[in-house]
Scaffold this motif. Structure first.
Motif, mmCIF file in Angstrom:
data_model
loop_
_atom_site.group_PDB
_atom_site.id
_atom_site.type_symbol
_atom_site.label_atom_id
_atom_site.label_comp_id
_atom_site.label_asym_id
_atom_site.label_seq_id
_atom_site.Cartn_x
_atom_site.Cartn_y
_atom_site.Cartn_z
ATOM 1 N N MET A 289 54.713 57.872 140.970
ATOM 2 C CA MET A 289 53.652 56.869 141.094
ATOM 3 C C MET A 289 52.763 57.196 142.277
ATOM 4 S SD MET A 289 55.575 53.287 140.138
ATOM 5 C CE MET A 289 54.864 52.539 141.516
ATOM 6 N N ARG B 298 46.198 50.742 142.566
ATOM 7 C CA ARG B 298 46.231 50.978 141.120
ATOM 8 C C ARG B 298 46.026 49.682 140.342
ATOM 9 N NH1 ARG B 298 51.315 54.902 140.104
ATOM 10 N NH2 ARG B 298 50.384 56.803 140.907
ATOM 11 N N CYS C 230 49.530 51.866 147.508
ATOM 12 C CA CYS C 230 49.101 52.667 146.358
ATOM 13 C C CYS C 230 49.203 51.846 145.082
ATOM 14 C CB CYS C 230 49.960 53.917 146.262
ATOM 15 S SG CYS C 230 49.513 54.976 144.876
ATOM 16 N N ALA C 231 50.284 51.104 144.935
ATOM 17 C CA ALA C 231 50.455 50.262 143.744
ATOM 18 C C ALA C 231 49.395 49.169 143.708
ATOM 19 C CB ALA C 231 51.854 49.663 143.716
ATOM 20 N N CYS D 46 48.174 58.942 144.584
ATOM 21 C CA CYS D 46 47.661 58.128 145.689
ATOM 22 C C CYS D 46 47.231 59.032 146.825
ATOM 23 C CB CYS D 46 48.736 57.166 146.188
ATOM 24 S SG CYS D 46 49.085 55.851 145.007
ATOM 25 N N GLN E 49 53.573 53.222 149.463
ATOM 26 C CA GLN E 49 53.674 53.129 148.013
ATOM 27 C C GLN E 49 53.214 51.757 147.522
ATOM 28 O OE1 GLN E 49 57.732 54.186 147.226
ATOM 29 N NE2 GLN E 49 57.402 56.372 147.650
ATOM 30 N N SER E 50 53.469 50.742 148.319
ATOM 31 C CA SER E 50 53.002 49.398 147.965
ATOM 32 C C SER E 50 51.473 49.349 147.981
ATOM 33 C CB SER E 50 53.588 48.384 148.951
ATOM 34 O OG SER E 50 53.014 47.112 148.729
#
Length: 169
Positions: free
Chosen positions: A24, A53, A49-50, A28, A46-47
């Motif tokens: 995922m 998205r 990036c999510a 990013c 990652q949060s």
């Protein structure tokens, strides 16, 4: 032995989750290089990036909804534009050709009318030439007679003044 089984199950599950998180985050922006031991930093990255998205997905979804909402209106506008274009390229050409022919006929009619009027004027001039000559001869005779009468009366008054001795001039 159960412990090894649990450890193996946890490591396999962790590997799949870590692999999916890595996948995922692959698209990013990895401008922040967090060390591998900073688990919270990587999770925060990652949060983010999510979230990016999700926001991108929502934007695309709202654009699609707007396109679906405006679809019938855009379709009708495209149809009207196409019909106007076809009308201009077919019927519009016929209209302009018809108008051009009308103008040619009007110009030709005016030219013929002008020729007819010129012919009438020439005929009138030819017809009136003898009459005009006769009138000018008559007028010349009467003008000459008037001139002679004026000369005669002037001469008569001059002689009578000369003989009478009065200066009336």
């Amino acid at each position: 032995m159960k412990f090894h089984t649990y450890l193996l199950a946890l490591s396999v599950a962790g590997a799949t989750v870590a692999g999916s998180v890595g996948a995922m985050a692959a698209d990013c922006n990895n401008s922040q290089n967090t060390p591998k031991w900073d688990v919270l930093g990587r999770v925060a990255q990652q949060s983010d990036c999510a979230d990016n998205r999700l926001q991108s997905y929502r934007n695309k979804l709202s654009q699609r909804e707007q396109a679906l909402k405006n679809g019938p209106q855009n379709l009708k506008q495209d149809y009207d534009n196409k019909m106007n274009s076809l009308h201009d390229s077919t019927v519009g050409r016929w209209d302009s050709a018809r108008d051009a022919e009308k103008q040619k006929l009007t110009d030709e009619r005016d030219r013929v009318d002008q020729k007819i009027q010129n012919g009438r004027d020439r005929l009138d001039a030819i017809r009136n030439t003898p009459k005009n000559r006769l009138d000018s001869l008559r007028n010349a005779g009467s003008e000459e007679r008037q001139r002679w009468d004026n000369l005669k009366s002037q001469t008569g008054s001059d002689v009578s003044n000369f003989l009478g001795g009065s200066n009336s001039q």
